[in-house]
Motif scaffolding. Structure first.
Motif, short mmCIF file in Angstrom:
data_model
loop_
_atom_site.label_atom_id
_atom_site.label_comp_id
_atom_site.label_asym_id
_atom_site.label_seq_id
_atom_site.Cartn_x
_atom_site.Cartn_y
_atom_site.Cartn_z
N LEU A 150 0.85 -1.19 0.00
CA LEU A 150 0.00 0.00 0.00
C LEU A 150 0.88 1.24 0.00
CD1 LEU A 150 -2.95 1.07 0.20
CD2 LEU A 150 -2.62 1.09 2.69
N VAL A 151 0.69 2.10 -0.98
CA VAL A 151 1.49 3.31 -1.13
C VAL A 151 0.72 4.48 -0.51
CG1 VAL A 151 2.65 4.87 -2.74
CG2 VAL A 151 2.52 2.41 -3.24
N LEU A 152 1.32 5.11 0.48
CA LEU A 152 0.74 6.26 1.17
C LEU A 152 1.60 7.48 0.81
CD1 LEU A 152 0.06 4.51 4.59
CD2 LEU A 152 -1.55 4.88 2.71
N PRO A 153 1.15 8.28 -0.16
CA PRO A 153 2.00 9.34 -0.71
C PRO A 153 1.87 10.66 0.06
CG PRO A 153 -0.01 9.18 -1.98
CD PRO A 153 -0.11 8.13 -0.89
N GLY A 154 2.66 11.64 -0.38
CA GLY A 154 2.65 12.95 0.25
C GLY A 154 1.48 13.82 -0.17
N HIS A 155 0.78 13.46 -1.22
CA HIS A 155 -0.39 14.19 -1.68
C HIS A 155 -1.36 13.20 -2.32
CE1 HIS A 155 1.51 18.19 -1.22
NE2 HIS A 155 2.61 17.57 -1.63
N MET A 156 -2.60 13.56 -2.33
CA MET A 156 -3.65 12.79 -3.01
C MET A 156 -3.87 11.43 -2.36
SD MET A 156 -2.86 13.99 -6.95
CE MET A 156 -1.17 13.40 -6.96
N GLN A 157 -4.56 10.54 -3.09
CA GLN A 157 -5.03 9.31 -2.48
C GLN A 157 -3.99 8.20 -2.52
OE1 GLN A 157 -5.87 10.53 -5.48
NE2 GLN A 157 -7.12 9.08 -6.66
N GLU A 158 -4.24 7.17 -1.73
CA GLU A 158 -3.34 6.02 -1.68
C GLU A 158 -3.45 5.19 -2.95
OE1 GLU A 158 -6.14 2.85 0.71
OE2 GLU A 158 -5.21 4.48 1.84
N THR A 159 -2.49 4.30 -3.13
CA THR A 159 -2.49 3.40 -4.28
C THR A 159 -1.76 2.13 -3.88
OG1 THR A 159 -2.00 3.22 -6.66
CG2 THR A 159 -0.42 4.43 -5.29
N GLN A 160 -1.47 1.27 -4.85
CA GLN A 160 -0.70 0.05 -4.59
C GLN A 160 0.39 -0.09 -5.65
OE1 GLN A 160 -3.91 -2.99 -4.43
NE2 GLN A 160 -3.24 -3.36 -2.33
N ILE A 161 1.46 -0.76 -5.25
CA ILE A 161 2.59 -0.94 -6.16
C ILE A 161 2.16 -1.66 -7.43
CG2 ILE A 161 4.75 -2.22 -6.48
CD1 ILE A 161 5.15 0.42 -5.04
N GLY A 162 1.38 -2.73 -7.30
CA GLY A 162 0.95 -3.47 -8.48
C GLY A 162 0.15 -2.62 -9.45
N PHE A 163 -0.71 -1.75 -8.93
CA PHE A 163 -1.50 -0.87 -9.78
C PHE A 163 -0.59 0.08 -10.54
CE2 PHE A 163 -3.73 3.06 -10.68
CZ PHE A 163 -4.93 2.61 -11.24
N GLU A 164 0.38 0.65 -9.85
CA GLU A 164 1.28 1.61 -10.52
C GLU A 164 2.16 0.92 -11.55
OE1 GLU A 164 0.68 4.79 -10.10
OE2 GLU A 164 -0.86 4.06 -8.73
N ARG A 165 2.56 -0.30 -11.29
CA ARG A 165 3.38 -1.04 -12.26
C ARG A 165 2.61 -1.27 -13.56
NH1 ARG A 165 4.37 -5.12 -9.38
NH2 ARG A 165 6.42 -4.52 -8.58
N GLU A 166 1.32 -1.52 -13.43
CA GLU A 166 0.52 -1.85 -14.59
C GLU A 166 -0.14 -0.64 -15.26
OE1 GLU A 166 0.29 -4.81 -15.98
OE2 GLU A 166 1.62 -5.67 -14.45
N HIS A 167 -0.38 0.44 -14.50
CA HIS A 167 -1.23 1.50 -15.02
C HIS A 167 -0.62 2.90 -15.00
CE1 HIS A 167 -4.57 -1.30 -15.23
NE2 HIS A 167 -4.32 -1.66 -13.97
N ASN A 168 0.44 3.13 -14.27
CA ASN A 168 0.99 4.48 -14.19
C ASN A 168 1.55 4.89 -15.55
OD1 ASN A 168 2.97 6.68 -13.71
ND2 ASN A 168 2.44 6.35 -11.56
N PRO A 169 1.02 5.94 -16.18
CA PRO A 169 1.47 6.28 -17.54
C PRO A 169 2.93 6.71 -17.60
CG PRO A 169 0.02 7.98 -16.64
CD PRO A 169 -0.06 6.83 -15.71
N PHE A 170 3.45 7.30 -16.55
CA PHE A 170 4.86 7.69 -16.54
C PHE A 170 5.75 6.45 -16.50
CE2 PHE A 170 2.58 11.33 -14.94
CZ PHE A 170 3.21 12.41 -15.56
N VAL A 171 5.35 5.47 -15.72
CA VAL A 171 6.10 4.22 -15.65
C VAL A 171 6.07 3.50 -16.99
CG1 VAL A 171 6.13 1.91 -14.61
CG2 VAL A 171 5.81 3.94 -13.17
N LEU A 172 4.90 3.39 -17.59
CA LEU A 172 4.77 2.68 -18.86
C LEU A 172 5.55 3.38 -19.96
CD1 LEU A 172 0.97 1.80 -18.71
CD2 LEU A 172 2.92 0.34 -18.12
N ASP A 173 5.51 4.70 -20.00
CA ASP A 173 6.27 5.44 -21.01
C ASP A 173 7.77 5.26 -20.81
OD1 ASP A 173 6.45 7.54 -23.18
OD2 ASP A 173 7.50 8.58 -21.56
N TRP A 174 8.21 5.30 -19.57
CA TRP A 174 9.64 5.12 -19.26
C TRP A 174 10.10 3.73 -19.69
CZ3 TRP A 174 13.76 7.93 -17.84
CH2 TRP A 174 14.86 7.28 -17.29
#
Length: 220
Positions: free
Chosen positions: A187-211
């Motif tokens: 569970l990712v608890l960031p400095g702003h906005m809502q929480e997320t999960q590592i698996g979600f960001e690996r699959e869906h984060n557009p910055f990650v996918l573009d990189w």
């Protein structure tokens, strides 16, 4: 046990991580409204013993003095944040109209990669994640699967890298090589906005996918 509170005009997430059995807690990024942060800790039944900051931008630092004065907690940050803490933070605060009566808070210690920030009954592992700033860090609680990512990783986004000391390449390397190596269910608890999960960001984060596409193209 972890609870968060949104503080300050920048809507920054301050997190209090505590152990009800021992009554000790770590406060991550008290960016303002220190009275509300202290009230949250009291409601949780814990006392803040350590303040662990992800970085030294004004929206993450403004409440440090108030929390420390009330609790005598140790203030920790990465040593590469000292210039930002001592000069960039007060200058930025004044430019935005804040009345700075005290200078920058002085750290009682510094964190480095793989250090453990510990109070009785609680351990957070330091993951150095430069990019948003030169000394940005994240904090990982392995037992509960919690990652406090500061301003490095957000849900579907990343922290800005256009401030002095920022680096897009460093930030993406920090995210893809360090943070995304954690378990999917983290569970990712960031400095702003809502929480997320590592698996979600690996699959869906557009910055990650573009990189990843760009890295694959460069290697082909």
């Amino acid at each position: 046990m972890v609870r968060g509170i949104v503080v300050g005009v920048f809507m920054e997430n301050c997190w209090v991580v505590g152990n009800r059995r021992t009554g000790e807690a770590i406060c991550i990024d008290p960016g303002g409204d220190h009275d509300e942060v202290l009230a949250l800790a009291r409601d949780m039944g814990v006392t803040i013993k350590t303040i662990a900051n992800s970085h030294a931008h004004v929206d993450h630092i403004m409440g440090v003095h108030g929390v420390r004065d009330a609790t005598d907690a140790n203030f920790l940050i990465h040593q590469h944040e000292l210039d930002l803490l001592r000069s960039g933070w007060p200058d930025g605060a004044r430019q935005m109209g804040f009345d700075i009566e005290q200078g920058a808070p002085e750290p009682q210690g510094y964190v480095a990669d793989d250090d453990v920030v510990e109070v009785d009954g609680l351990r957070l592992r330091v993951i150095v994640t430069p990019g948003h700033t030169t000394g940005s860090v994240s904090y990982y609680e392995e037992t509960a699967g919690l990652l406090f990512s500061g301003d490095t990783l957000f849900r579907g986004s990343i922290g800005r890298t256009d401030f002095p000391g920022g680096s897009y390449e460093q930030e993406m390397t920090s995210i893809t090589e360090k943070l995304l190596s954690l378990p999917d269910e983290t569970l990712v608890l960031p400095g702003h906005m809502q929480e997320t999960q590592i698996g979600f960001e690996r699959e869906h984060n557009p910055f990650v996918l573009d990189w990843q596409r760009r890295q694959a193209a460069a290697e082909s």
